[in-house]
Design a protein around this motif. Sequence first.
Motif: not given
Length: 275
Positions: A238-263
């Motif tokens: 499992p993968i998840a962004p963290l509640k107190n993420a210093p870079n919440a936007a970056g966290a969301k984008a990285f997870i999107e890459l991991v779960t994308s067809a490319e990732g």
Amino acid sequence: MTRSVRRTRTLQVAGAGAVALLALSACSSSDSSSSSDAPSGGSSASSAPKLSGTVTVFAAASLKESFTTLGKEFEQQHPGTKVAFNFGGSDTLAASITSGAPADVFAAASAKTMKIVTDRKDEGAAPVTFVRNQLEIATLPGNPDKIASLKDLTKSGLKVVLCDKTVPCGAAAQKALTASDLKLTPVSYEQDVKSALTKVELKEADAAVVYKTDVHAAGDKVEGVEFPESAKAVNDYPIAPLKNAPNAAGAKAFIELVTSAEGQKVLSQAGFLKP
């Protein structure tokens, strides 16, 4: 025609003309609004917030090769960003997160270790399973000890290494051993799967129970032996962004890459199974 009738008809015509003008004006206004609101070919991308800064990812050791590749891809897609990884045993990483270690993303090698984080409500969104992984036996190149099954690891004099029972790969190994009604006393328990594999690579052990992905990543440094009991101990990641993420936007984008067809393609090439 009387003056009264002519006056009535004049008013009716004037009223009809006013209605027509109002309708035309409304249509013109609507068309203008639609035209200005409709996105042009690249307006969607230009309106998206530009990512910057460091994205800190805590990830299971078995993800090292594939996530490093994806991290470089992320940096290319988002100039001005940097992905910093902390790879290790999922349980250790989870403990660090719940103790307040600053991180943006957590990718664990089991639902159980992710639960350590979610039980403390430290996730920023519900975890998503993005891959699965299966066990394999790593032996010395050429398999000099002729290991062909999980049972062969119980041979007297054979130096076998396992991951610690608290680590996902160790818990999975114990599950496979229990399913086979086998007892195995390793020469050491390692804190993460890469450490277990390294023991074999350095010839400090004859075999280790690791993930297929780690055998794949090691290339000709080890030889892999599959065993049917591994099907009873497949781990969900499992993968998840963290509640107190210093870079919440970056966290969301990285997870999107991991779960994308490319990732998913990168992860599949590394030997991971689809979720």
